[in-house]
Design a protein around this motif. Structure first.
Motif: not given
Length: 316
Positions: A185-202
């Protein structure tokens, strides 16, 4: 004073930008609303993310017809969310392409997501009467699929879980341009409600390894040049980590969801409070981060009822 639910109060029309970010590669953006990518090949056009309704999709078609009269043959869905997929019918495409996991998520939770997002963001669903039903992919793949638009090659890839379990990107190697959906995203919040935090960085690292010359992100302005591309990837990573880390610390010590909310706000408000849809996303982000930190790998399905309960308990 309690905040109005999600984005129900956001009825202001957004200014549309249609930017060429590589040869015959375009980004349809609208001040933090969901973006659409346009890939023009030798003989046809591919769309990346369809918009929430046929009415909104027709705005994209209007822009496309200003630069090409080639037929639109493919619609690619970066993931299953209603605001990305329910406008697909407007393009009259031959094929709708997504990951295997995306299609499975449409089957598992597509209707609930539609009902949920309709309540959260009514402006994006103006003209919803023209939506013919759930958008079902007609072609799917596990990790990679290549489509040729004449001589132009487009690689569709699942690089890892992030915004959802089934996210894909579209990579156009002849111009080094990537369409990432909501992974970046660019200057917008990430919607993480269905996300996978531990994998997102990789997954972000995998995108960065391609060294894109330009990116069309899920929300926000198109990113052209190394400086903007790298800054947006790093900022997205900071947003995700700044949401998960405090929530995980609270969960580890046996704190409550409300404690996690307070900890995430303390970390994120100073950095991201002015981002598009920040307050909208925050309760869903904290709830998912708290669940994942307690070992829940698969996000719980959001329903219109669960949305309201979560909002009242945290933002109320």
């Amino acid at each position: 004073m309690a905040k109005e639910f999600a984005s129900r109060g956001d009825m202001t029309e957004k200014a549309v930008t249609f930017s060429e970010i590589g040869r015959d590669l375009w980004a349809f953006t609208a001040e933090g609303d969901p973006n659409t990518g346009v890939i023009i090949g030798d003989d046809c056009v591919m769309i990346v993310d369809a918009q929430a309704t046929p009415r909104l999709a027709n705005k994209v078609v209007e822009k496309i017809r200003g630069v090409t009269d080639k037929p639109i043959r493919y619609v690619v869905l970066s993931h299953y969310h209603a605001v990305r997929v329910l406008g697909a019918s407007a393009y009259g495409a031959d094929e709708i392409i997504a990951s295997d996991t995306c299609r499975a998520m449409v089957a598992e939770r597509g209707q609930e997501d539609w009902d949920s997002e309709f309540e959260r963001f009514p402006r994006l669903f103006q003209g919803h009467e023209s939506i013919p039903g759930l958008t079902w992919p007609t072609m799917t793949f596990a990790t990679k699929m290549t489509v040729y638009l004449g001589n132009r090659r487009v690689d569709l890839m699942h690089l890892g879980r992030a915004h959802t379990a089934g996210d894909i990107v579209a990579w156009v190697p002849d111009e080094g341009v990537m369409f990432t959906g909501d992974i970046v995203e660019y200057h917008s919040a990430c919607y993480c409600g269905d996300g996978h935090f531990s994998d997102w960085g990789a997954t972000l690292d995998a995108i960065k390894a391609y060294r894109p010359a330009a990116i069309a992100p899920g929300r926000g302005d198109a990113l052209v040049g190394d400086e903007m591309v790298n800054a947006a990837i790093e900022n997205t990573q900071d947003f995700v980590e700044s949401t998960y880390r405090p929530a995980a610390a609270v969960a580890a010590r046996g704190g409550s969801l409300k404690d996690a909310w307070d900890a995430v706000r303390a970390e994120c408000d100073p950095k991201f409070a002015d981002y598009a849809i920040y307050e909208h996303c925050l309760p869903f982000n904290v709830a998912r981060a708290y669940d994942e930190a307690q070992g829940m790998d698969t996000p719980r399905i959001w329903t219109a009822e669960r949305d309201k309960q979560m909002w009242e308990s945290l933002q109320g």
